[in-house]
Motif scaffolding. Structure first.
Motif, PDB file in Angstrom:
ATOM      1  N   SER B 183       0.817  -1.214   0.000  1.00  0.00           N
ATOM      2  CA  SER B 183       0.000   0.000   0.000  1.00  0.00           C
ATOM      3  C   SER B 183       0.848   1.260   0.000  1.00  0.00           C
ATOM      4  O   SER B 183       0.403   2.310  -0.464  1.00  0.00           O
ATOM      5  N   SER B 184       2.046   1.185   0.554  1.00  0.00           N
ATOM      6  CA  SER B 184       2.849   2.403   0.592  1.00  0.00           C
ATOM      7  C   SER B 184       3.185   2.867  -0.821  1.00  0.00           C
ATOM      8  O   SER B 184       3.269   4.062  -1.093  1.00  0.00           O
ATOM      9  N   GLU B 185       3.358   1.918  -1.734  1.00  0.00           N
ATOM     10  CA  GLU B 185       3.653   2.299  -3.113  1.00  0.00           C
ATOM     11  C   GLU B 185       2.459   3.008  -3.735  1.00  0.00           C
ATOM     12  O   GLU B 185       2.595   4.001  -4.455  1.00  0.00           O
ATOM     13  N   LEU B 186       1.293   2.483  -3.450  1.00  0.00           N
ATOM     14  CA  LEU B 186       0.094   3.104  -3.999  1.00  0.00           C
ATOM     15  C   LEU B 186      -0.058   4.516  -3.467  1.00  0.00           C
ATOM     16  O   LEU B 186      -0.409   5.456  -4.173  1.00  0.00           O
ATOM     17  N   ALA B 187       0.211   4.648  -2.156  1.00  0.00           N
ATOM     18  CA  ALA B 187       0.110   5.976  -1.548  1.00  0.00           C
ATOM     19  C   ALA B 187       1.093   6.947  -2.196  1.00  0.00           C
ATOM     20  O   ALA B 187       0.762   8.100  -2.478  1.00  0.00           O
ATOM     21  N   LEU B 188       2.318   6.462  -2.464  1.00  0.00           N
ATOM     22  CA  LEU B 188       3.296   7.341  -3.080  1.00  0.00           C
ATOM     23  C   LEU B 188       2.877   7.735  -4.485  1.00  0.00           C
ATOM     24  O   LEU B 188       3.062   8.879  -4.907  1.00  0.00           O
ATOM     25  N   CYS B 191       0.491  10.438  -4.123  1.00  0.00           N
ATOM     26  CA  CYS B 191       1.121  11.699  -3.736  1.00  0.00           C
ATOM     27  C   CYS B 191       1.806  12.353  -4.930  1.00  0.00           C
ATOM     28  O   CYS B 191       1.739  13.578  -5.091  1.00  0.00           O
ATOM     29  N   VAL B 239      -7.065   4.958  -1.179  1.00  0.00           N
ATOM     30  CA  VAL B 239      -5.667   5.174  -0.811  1.00  0.00           C
ATOM     31  C   VAL B 239      -4.946   5.918  -1.929  1.00  0.00           C
ATOM     32  O   VAL B 239      -4.124   6.792  -1.694  1.00  0.00           O
ATOM     33  N   PHE B 240      -5.285   5.574  -3.155  1.00  0.00           N
ATOM     34  CA  PHE B 240      -4.645   6.260  -4.263  1.00  0.00           C
ATOM     35  C   PHE B 240      -5.180   7.663  -4.452  1.00  0.00           C
ATOM     36  O   PHE B 240      -4.436   8.609  -4.725  1.00  0.00           O
ATOM     37  N   PRO B 243      -4.616  11.682  -1.919  1.00  0.00           N
ATOM     38  CA  PRO B 243      -3.665  12.786  -2.090  1.00  0.00           C
ATOM     39  C   PRO B 243      -4.030  13.698  -3.254  1.00  0.00           C
ATOM     40  O   PRO B 243      -3.874  14.926  -3.169  1.00  0.00           O
TER      41      PRO B 243
END
Lengths: 450, 564, 497
Positions: B183-188, B191, B239-240, B243
């Motif tokens: 999920s952190s990749e998706l969040a990035l 962003c 999540v995507f 941001p």
């Protein structure tokens, strides 16, 4: 409901008794309904029905079964402070910020709602306040004129009534939450009881318009009373009556009907004007106050005309596409007279118009105002007109009533007036003075509307 | 990492090391590439090849930090604020020592060069993360870094290359998410697209495409894992998207608060409709538009259809996520541009199609399994792209913003005269120097920072002279300039083809001298007109729209010298 | 099975319980009680929360109040602006710190794979003591038996001590009819002030015979293999790691909106945040239960602080200050989330009060604290424990700024809230809330709890409740610092309200 007696919840009983008292007091002076309440347009009653619905919802609220019995005075106090501050601030700041538009949004109603939530939290506990907050918020919302005006535009009358009733019952719907069966019984029972009474009242009273107003009121009162009988609370007061099923219905009908009958003792004026549409009154140049919404426009201006005894008059008009639209928002009733006054009222007929005339005299300063109110259909839609002619003693300057919101006072004073849409009179004159008709005709001639 | 003791979980050592080292080491070449771009850019702009939009952004950045009313909102709400906000500190620090920072737009050059190198780095890492070797990485990266169109925009200070940088970065993280499910990749990725929205609004198309891809992919993967599909898909999409949404709400809210307009980019005054109205006079027939679009795209990437066809084939055959992601992000942007041009809401400028270049180049990674054939294909595509870009950027019928740079490369003087072409600075420079010398008090020169007159602000050394729309109380100053201390108006001819300055709109006829109580103070020529720039001195109070009241509307010829 | 007659008196019930569960000798009990209450105070007076503020803290507080009062009297606008700006800046710093720790934790968690538990024979396993403090827990005590029975650990190596206050008739009556397993016994804690859970646990610790100790609440349902995982982790971790915190989760997440929010809260904290803290090497504030500790280290650092209402957070920091380490184990204990708003506020205000107490205690010697925790540790402890209640309140302040920003104020009030401060507050509100919502959403997604997405999106409303709890806690910190506000349990079984 046991076979031994009629179990009535004490709080609900007190509330209902209070309501009856209020209605009786209001009826004890001669009540004059505002001009032109149509038989099929209970829209102005939205603001009366909503507080009633809220009362019903508040009295119906019960602590949910699984709730722990914890009391927390600290939380009660903490929860009461922000709404109190915000409410006081809104009541204070609303008029300054919004100016004329204040009457459209009535932030003081929202402020009052917040203050009542705060008081509920302080006095009755945070849990009650949280439970009551929804109904109170719905009530404040529904009482805002801008929300009511949204319904005024719906054209088929029956649909409008349905929409207005739904709107008015919003606090009830919101407050009772998910107990749908009980809610449905309440509403259906109440409306049925009220409609029956309204029909009865309509058939025996001379003015159809009053009955329409009653229908909405009695719907709610009926719901209130039906609730009294149905709510499954622990019986607090055991009224030792041997009551059978049939008599229960009779009790409902009698109480609701008496309320409805009280309401029908209201003389009112008919809507109908002459069939030919007139040119609408509108100001030349800028008006002193303008509130324009989609479909409704309210304007206030001072017009010069050669009238005796004064040469200027104040005109307030509300113009809308239909009678309901322009009557929903009776801003004319919000005129603030410079001195405490109590009007004497009578009705004049002029050029096919039923005109309600109120005579205001100030005992302190000697000022005298004649207020003429009527409604007519014009080329621009239905227009309700309020004409105020002022005369001053010994040639002092002319003084007219204002439409500026007054801080705090408006919230308290006009909400009751506005809610009840009634004004208390000082008397009714059966025979109007002769010169009144002349004043009116001169104005109508000068305005080019004959 | 060592402090975590997790019973029942073992940390694969290589993964941990790789994970931690992933972003830490920066190779030698990105700073070098950035430096090369900067040098090229400085050379170009010092020779007169300055892009109009780029310089306008630098001027906005200058208004944020210098001038008489420095505040953040001066960055303006017509374009994305991020490029100007990045240039602002550069101006703050270096404008005194390096005058060209503002006057020649070097701050913009530095900004876009940095993003250009970053773009190439993201491309390189993307290719390497696919498992390719350094050779492939270098090839693809060079295919982007040396592409004439990319080079032009990396050195120009415009926002296209920063925009591409955010897109490719988001793409990288999106593919990583598709591969590994973190999920952190998706969040990035979200962003990065949020930042991209603050650069150019077309990012929304990429965000929409990527959100569809995210939801679909997540739903597919959840079904395989036996988890509830809809909820996981919604959660991933959120999540995507959050941001991007935050950036959108922030910018829209702030712009609404300050200007009263929700969407300044689409406003009638300075945004796209204005340009279309003034420049696109008359819609072109659809066939012609289609022809222009296809020429633009094929000009930039001649083998674009081949790559697309092959890519679709490979993706279907081997279920490659890369192609899906490319289509969702870059393809969506390209499609959006095509749609906008086709419906006439924006003009047919070549640079709107720049996204096909990374799309095609990155898609070449799909052909790596074909070994030599893949290499040959990649070389062919990249070579064709270089040739095509070189050719079309030299073609006046299709390229206007790019011509000045191309012209410099071939030694001919920069092309003049079109909107968003190179703007001619000598005239503005002359006006600015005259104002610097003549005018003593601050806040006495009224000038618009959006029409072509912003170049005067750029060329002047004294930002405090100017009253611009970013100044405090600009509207009241505009209504009653003399009373607010304004003594000079800077005007240009109110003709179509030159963006209107606000002075001309409020005081029509001012350039012709038809406003009472004004006096021509200085004039200098440009664009073939010997008296293009005119500075009028106010001798008394003026108010908008009273041009008809002048005693005589005198026509000014070049022989009339300014009255003293 | 002991029956009981309805007309029994509390004394008789207690006697019957003692008959079934013999208590230690009177002298041993008195000694244990004395140690439980005064032990920490005697060995490490500087770490005891008996008095909330020590000398210099009191003077500092007085001076600050005086300065503020003077400032408000002379220059109200400036003082107000500075104060608000400082608070908002603190809020922003805390947000940044949380985001950093969260990002680190997310990365840490994403890279790990589960490995199976190695087989351990019963002889290898050390003796384990489980302390179960119960106070007025009539409803849930019955289910305790099930949970205990479900634990996968050899009964002869297990010891469960149910700690019940001597005069707690409710719990005693509930216990009487129960058939407890052989390894469980009831310890009656002599009635004494302070009436807190850590005092009871200290008392129980005195009589504990296990090498490893853990605490469970009466309504907890730990994963059956948890004790074994803890043993395995202790083995692999080395001697310096003396404490392991398991992940806490709620089993009634779907009951109502509040439980959903609470679950999101816990998920973010335990699943992502604590691993992040651990991976940075920062002090880990322990959860209320499921912290597995080596008994001898626990005794060595002085046990729990009976005057602190969040003794777990305090213990976690004290362990790190003594040079020991805390880790995280990947095992879940299911608890009951509070489903009633008022009850929740009381619970949360106790936690906040405890956090502030903890911070005030540890900051008594700031230099020493800085030295022992390191600068990052110092900052993290301050921002994550001490400042948390303050920041919930500041969130309210920044929302007020936003409302003022939108609605506008009369010019006289604009003096008190000058424009830059309002902008700052609004920006902080916007970004702070957006960050927290986003972080919660990612945490839910990461732990495959996509159904909590709506709760994550409406998280700012939960913050209103937190702010109410924060104000209450501030008041209680001043008025009655060691008052333990009992949370009512057993609401989950009643179903959705």
């Amino acid at each position: 409901m046991t076979g031994r007696g009629l179990a009535i919840d004490r709080r609900s009983l007190a509330g209902f008794a209070g309501y009856v008292v209020v209605v009786c007091v209001a009826c004890s002076s001669s009540i004059r309904d505002s001009i032109g309440q149509s038989a099929v347009d209970p829209l102005p009653a939205v603001t009366l029905v909503a507080p009633l619905a809220t009362l019903v919802a508040l009295f119906s609220w019960r602590v949910p079964a699984a709730t722990p019995r914890v009391q927390d005075p600290e939380t009660d106090i903490i929860l009461s402070v922000p709404p109190l501050l915000l409410g006081v601030w809104l009541v204070y700041w609303g008029p300054r910020k919004l100016g004329d538009q204040f009457f459209l949004f009535r932030p003081d109603l929202i402020g009052l709602f917040l203050v009542s939530v705060a008081l509920a939290s302080l006095l009755l506990g945070a849990r009650f306040a949280a439970g009551a907050a929804r109904s109170l918020a719905a009530c404040a919302l529904v009482c805002c004129p801008v929300v009511q005006l949204s319904v005024a535009g719906i054209d088929p009358g029956a649909l409008r009534v349905a929409a207005a009733s739904t709107l008015a019952c919003l606090p009830l719907v919101v407050g009772l939450g998910r107990s749908w069966p009980r809610l449905a019984v309440l509403l259906v029972g109440g409306v049925a009881a009220g409609a029956a009474v309204g029909a009865l009242a309509a058939s025996i009273t001379p003015s159809p318009s009053a009955a329409g107003f009653s229908a909405a009121t009695t719907a709610c009162a009926g719901a209130f009373f039906v609730h009294l009988l149905l709510v499954p609370s622990s019986p607090r007061v055991l009224v030792p009556l041997a009551v059978t099923r049939l008599r229960r219905i009779a009790v409902v009908a009698v109480v609701a009907g008496s309320v409805g009958l009280l309401d029908t003792l209201v003389p009112a004026l008919s809507l109908a004007g002459p069939a030919r549409p007139r040119p609408p009154l509108s100001p030349r140049g800028r008006s002193q106050l303008e509130i324009v919404r989609p479909g409704v426009a309210v304007r206030r201006w001072v017009v010069a005309m050669p009238l005796v005894p004064s040469d200027h008059a104040l005109v307030v008009t509300t113009t809308g596409p239909s009678a309901a639209a322009s009557l929903t928002y009776p801003i004319d009733s919000l005129l603030a007279w410079p001195d405490p006054v109590c009007p004497t009222r009578y009705v004049v007929r002029s050029d096919g118009l039923d005109v309600a005339v109120s005579l205001y005299t100030s005992a302190f300063t000697g000022y005298r105002w004649e207020e003429f109110e009527w409604g007519w259909s014009t080329a621009a839609g239905y227009q309700r007109v309020d004409l105020v002619v002022s005369s001053s003693p010994a040639g002092n300057g002319l003084v007219f009533p204002t439409l500026h919101p007054e801080v705090v006072l408006d919230a308290l004073r006009t909400s009751t007036d506005f809610v009840a849409n009634r004004q208390v009179d000082c008397g009714v004159l059966p025979v109007p003075p002769r010169e009144t008709g002349a004043t009116l005709e001169a104005f109508l001639a000068a305005a080019g509307t004959r | 990492m060592a402090a975590i003791v997790l019973a029942g979980r073992r940390l694969p050592p290589r993964a941990a090391a790789v994970a931690l080292r992933r972003q830490r080491s920066l190779p030698w070449w990105p700073p070098l590439l950035a430096g090369a771009y900067v040098v090229l850019g400085i050379l170009a702009s010092s020779r007169g090849a300055v892009a109009g939009d780029a310089l306008a952004r630098v001027v906005n950045a200058d208004l944020v930090v210098a001038g008489t009313n420095p505040h953040f909102a001066a960055v303006g709400f017509v374009w994305g604020p991020l490029p100007s906000l990045i240039e602002a500190p550069l101006l703050l620090l270096f404008n005194g020592s390096v005058p060209g920072m503002l006057a020649n737009g070097y701050a913009g050059v530095i900004m876009s060069s940095g993003f250009g190198a970053w773009l190439v780095w993201h491309v390189y890492r993307f290719v390497r993360e696919e498992g390719a070797g350094a050779g492939w990485g270098a090839m693809i990266a060079a295919g982007i870094a040396l592409n004439p169109m990319i080079v032009i925009y990396a050195i120009s200070g415009m926002s296209e290359v920063p925009f591409l940088c955010t897109l490719v970065a988001a793409l990288r993280h999106l593919v990583s998410w598709m591969r590994r499910g973190r999920s952190s990749e998706l969040a990035l990725a979200g962003c990065w697209l949020g930042a991209g929205y603050l650069i150019r609004y077309e990012t929304l198309a990429a965000a929409a495409g990527a959100m569809v891809l995210t939801a679909g992919f997540s739903s597919y993967r959840a079904r395989q894992a036996g988890l509830p599909r809809t909820r996981q898909a919604i959660a991933d999409a959120l999540v995507f998207a959050i941001p991007v949404l935050v950036a959108f709400v922030l910018f829209t809210g702030v712009s609404w608060w300050f200007t009263g307009q929700l969407f300044g980019e689409f406003s009638q005054e300075y945004g796209n409709p204005f340009f279309v109205r003034t420049l696109g006079a008359g819609m072109l027939p659809p066939s012609q538009v289609a022809g222009i679009i296809s020429t633009d795209i094929l000009g930039l990437e001649p083998l674009f259809p081949v790559v697309v066809a092959l890519g679709v084939g490979v993706a279907l055959r081997w279920r490659s996520e890369i192609f899906l992601a490319l289509v969702a992000v870059l393809g969506a942007v390209a499609a959006f541009e095509v749609y906008s041009v086709a419906t006439g809401s924006i003009l047919t400028w070549l640079r709107f199609f720049i996204s096909v270049i990374p799309f095609t180049t990155l898609a070449l990674v799909l052909f790596r399994p074909w070994r030599l054939l893949g290499v040959a294909l990649a070389v062919a595509v990249i070579g064709a792209s270089f040739a095509g870009s070189w050719a079309i950027t030299g073609n006046p019928a299709y390229a206007n913003s790019e011509l000045p740079y191309r012209a410099l490369a071939t030694g001919t003087p920069p092309y003049l005269a079109t909107v968003n072409g190179a703007i001619e600075l000598p005239g503005a420079r002359a006006v600015a120097h005259w104002l610097d010398a003549e005018v003593a008090d601050a806040n006495t020169v009224l000038v618009d920072n959006q029409g072509n007159t912003f170049t005067v602000i750029a060329e002047s050394r004294r930002s405090d002279l100017f009253v611009t729309p970013a100044s405090r109380n600009f509207e009241s100053t505009l209504e009653a300039p003399y009373q607010h201390g304004v003594r000079y108006f800077v005007t240009i001819p109110p003709t179509l083809g030159a963006a209107y300055s606000i002075v001309n709109r409020y005081y029509p006829g001012i350039w012709r001298g038809c406003v009472r109580d004004t006096q021509l103070a200085y004039t200098v020529g440009q664009r073939g007109d010997p008296s293009y720039w005119r500075v009028y001195r106010l001798t008394g109070p003026v108010s908008p729209g009273n041009s008809g009241d002048a005693p005589a509307c005198r026509s000014i010829s070049a022989s009339i010298l300014p009255a003293s | 099975m002991l029956g009981h007659a309805v007309e029994d008196s509390p004394d008789e019930r207690r006697k019957r319980l003692i008959a079934h569960h013999p208590q230690p000798a009177e002298q041993a009990r008195a000694e244990a009680l004395d140690l439980a209450i005064h032990g920490l105070e005697r060995t490490r007076p500087e770490m005891s929360a008996r008095r909330t503020l020590v000398g210099w803290q009191r003077s500092a507080m007085a001076v600050t109040c005086a300065v503020l009062a003077l400032g408000f009297a002379m220059q109200p606008v400036l003082t107000g602006s500075i104060l608000i700006s400082l608070l908002v800046a603190l809020y922003v710093a805390a947000m940044v710190e949380r985001s950093v720790v969260f990002a680190r934790g997310l990365r840490a968690v994403e890279f790990l794979i589960r490995r199976p538990l190695p087989p351990m024979s019963d002889e290898e396993l050390p003796r384990y003591t489980i302390l179960v403090p119960a106070y007025r827990e009539a409803e849930v005590v019955g289910h305790l038996v099930e949970s205990l029975g479900a634990l996968d650990y050899p009964p002869d190596k297990l010891e469960v001590l149910l700690l019940v206050e001597e005069d707690d008739d409710l719990t005693i009556s509930a216990l009487l009819p129960l058939d407890l397993p052989s390894f469980a016994r009831v310890l009656l804690v002599p009635a004494s002030e302070p009436r807190t859970k850590p005092k009871a646990c200290n008392y129980g610790l005195h009589f504990a015979t296990g090498e490893l100790v853990t605490i469970y609440d009466a309504e907890d349902r730990p994963e059956p293999l948890q004790l074994r995982r803890a043993v395995d982790a202790f083995r692999r971790a080395g001697p310096r790691t003396v404490c392991l915190q398991a992940r806490l989760q709620y089993y009634n997440a779907r009951q109502n909106m509040l439980t959903r929010w609470f679950t999101v809260d816990y998920t973010t904290w335990f699943a992502i945040f604590l691993p992040g803290l651990a991976s940075f090497g920062l002090p880990v504030p322990l959860g209320g239960t499921s912290n597995h500790i080596r008994a001898e280290s626990l005794v060595a650092v002085g046990g729990w602080d009976p005057y602190n209402v969040t003794e777990d957070a305090d213990l976690g920091i004290r362990l790190v200050r003594s040079g020991l380490r805390t880790g995280i184990i990947d095992s879940v204990t299911y608890e009951e989330a509070n489903s009633d708003g008022l009850n929740w506020v009381r619970q949360r205000s106790r936690w906040y009060k405890g956090y502030m107490q903890t911070w005030l205690v540890h900051a008594r010697q700031p230099v020493r604290m800085l030295r022992e925790l390191g600068p990052h540790g110092f900052v993290s402890v301050t921002l994550l424990t001490g400042a948390t209640p303050l920041l919930s309140g500041v969130n309210l302040l920044s929302w007020t700024c936003t409302i003022i920003f939108i609605i506008g104020t009369p010019s006289s009030l604009a003096q008190v809230f000058p424009a830059p401060v309002v902008y700052f507050g609004t920006a902080a509100a916007f970004f702070g809330n957006a960050t927290v919502v986003y972080v919660s959403l990612i945490a839910c997604r990461q732990t495959h709890q996509g159904h909590l997405a709506w709760a994550a999106l409406t998280y700012p409303l939960y913050w209103v409740l937190m702010a109410v709890a924060a104000v209450k806690s501030l008041w209680q910190l001043v008025a009655r610092p060691s008052y333990w506000e009992k949370t009512v349990h057993g609401l989950a079984r009643a179903g959705p309200g």
